[in-house]
Design a protein around this motif. Sequence first.
Motif, PDB file in Angstrom:
ATOM      1  N   ILE A 275       1.021  -1.198   0.167  1.00 50.80           N
ATOM      2  CA  ILE A 275      -0.042   0.022   0.074  1.00 50.80           C
ATOM      3  C   ILE A 275       0.874   1.190   0.037  1.00 50.80           C
ATOM      4  O   ILE A 275       1.639   1.282   0.965  1.00 50.80           O
ATOM      5  N   LEU A 276       0.783   2.197  -0.902  1.00 49.38           N
ATOM      6  CA  LEU A 276       1.624   3.386  -1.130  1.00 49.38           C
ATOM      7  C   LEU A 276       0.824   4.378  -0.033  1.00 49.38           C
ATOM      8  O   LEU A 276      -0.326   4.769  -0.189  1.00 49.38           O
ATOM      9  N   HIS A 277       1.755   4.590   1.007  1.00 46.76           N
ATOM     10  CA  HIS A 277       1.221   5.637   2.119  1.00 46.76           C
ATOM     11  C   HIS A 277       1.814   7.109   1.585  1.00 46.76           C
ATOM     12  O   HIS A 277       2.910   7.100   1.493  1.00 46.76           O
ATOM     13  N   GLN A 278       1.009   7.940   1.677  1.00 47.77           N
ATOM     14  CA  GLN A 278       1.375   9.386   1.335  1.00 47.77           C
ATOM     15  C   GLN A 278       0.910  10.303   2.401  1.00 47.77           C
ATOM     16  O   GLN A 278      -0.274  10.016   2.945  1.00 47.77           O
ATOM     17  N   THR A 279       1.402  11.189   2.689  1.00 43.87           N
ATOM     18  CA  THR A 279       0.828  12.059   3.798  1.00 43.87           C
ATOM     19  C   THR A 279       0.798  13.499   3.225  1.00 43.87           C
ATOM     20  O   THR A 279       1.230  13.799   2.380  1.00 43.87           O
ATOM     21  N   THR A 280      -0.107  14.348   4.011  1.00 39.24           N
ATOM     22  CA  THR A 280      -0.431  15.577   3.584  1.00 39.24           C
ATOM     23  C   THR A 280       0.680  16.587   3.906  1.00 39.24           C
ATOM     24  O   THR A 280       1.550  16.234   5.034  1.00 39.24           O
ATOM     25  N   LEU A 281       0.586  17.827   3.434  1.00 39.44           N
ATOM     26  CA  LEU A 281       1.517  18.661   3.790  1.00 39.44           C
ATOM     27  C   LEU A 281       1.354  19.007   5.234  1.00 39.44           C
ATOM     28  O   LEU A 281       0.083  18.917   5.853  1.00 39.44           O
TER      29      LEU A 281
END
Length: 494
Positions: A275-281
């Motif tokens: 699962i590609l985990h991305q975070t907000t700024l």
Amino acid sequence: MTQQARGPRVHERWAHLRFSVIGQLLAAPPAKGELKAAIEGLAGRTWQHPTTGEPVRFGFSTIEHWYYRALKERTDPVGVLRRKVRANAGRQHAICDAVRQAVLAQYAAHKSWSVQLHHDNLVALAETKPELTPVPSYPTLRRFMKANGLDKRRRVTSRQTDGADRAEDKLADREIRGYEAEYVGGLWHWDCHHGSKKVLTARGEWVTPILFGVLDDRSRLACHLQWYLAETAEIIAHGLSQAFQKRGLPRSALSDNGAAMTAAEITQGLARLGILHQTTLPYSPYQNAKQEAFWGPVEGRLMAMFEGVSDLTLAMLNEATQAWAEFDHNRKIHSEIGEAPITRFLAGPNVTRPCPDSNALRLAFTRTDHRMQRKSDGTVVIEGRRFEIPNRYRHLTRLEVRYAGWDLGLVHLVDERTGTVLTRLYPQDKTQNASGLRRTLSSIANGSATPTDVEPATGLPPLLARILDQQAATGLPPAYLPKDEAKDEEGETP
């Protein structure tokens, strides 16, 4: 002003009035020699002003000008009668270049100021800089700032940090657009929300519960909701595991930068699950707006129904939340997508993957770390506790272990090259070791032979034999003077 006078645009209202004045001349052209009399008749009539609604009359030459302009236009006779836009429209001549630069510099440093505060500071600055005089009026400055997009902007936070500066720079330089994943399971959102109503715990304490929620981007389906008493990495892993078991594994996920969301157990666990985990700024909740907006119905519909409950418990709240999510939110028509979230979730297209069992999920949400094995007793220290390494791995110096910080009862030794789990590690039991019983050493893991498999070598070591032969081949005596130690032992002097 009458209802007729109000319209979408002032220029269009004027064009319609002018066309209504000369429209009769275009529809029924006067005979030769009668045009002057027809225009004089129109000039004598009273018309309604398009903006004030007051009676108004127009001169002969004005009507004649309108008539010939409309007569020459073949495609849009009404359009040519519109008022022309001023050539200097949108320009403030009262604002010179020096004032313009001062306002822009002031705005760059203080975007949260009001126009009035900008004007007051500009007046104070002009007292020390004569080139800024005369100072433009407040309405002029307001029009200038509005025309150039210098709107008042609320600071994302009062703290001066690099993250806050990056968030404000992104808001200033980049546009904000709504988005939606093309596939169900293509993107999931998750976040935590502090509830508006406290729950009563078994210890007799009132605690504010925290709701962990997972939302599918395309369908807006609530994959899993559960209330907890804290926000930790263990809670995130617990909630995500249930969401995965209910709806399958998504392809990517978006969350904020909280310590629990970005813990090593979570980030490494998502990577192991593909699962590609991305975070907000930082300070940019609008990037996770679907999840943030979801808290509105949670408070407005779910929590509002608990207003009359005086002794709300966590178990009662969770039971009601599960029912509300499945039978209200997921089955209620969503205003933006025009259908129920569960309907869109099932309709696809879907890119979710099957979820592994509970043991695999438990093993996935662990962190990888390295430890040095203590050779004396074959142990390593993890989170202040000593664990024993099976003796078949006694030849390893640097070990790679996997564990979750909240569950030291499940620690594994893994292959540093492939990441394959080799064996489970258990804490050292010193009381059991005090019995004096010791295991026989096992064969080295992945070893091809052990010293006990062959007879020990006898005679001089090969290297020593070789250098002695080399010394003898030179024909020279040894480079030392022998001493008779026997005489010294008998007490005789040399």
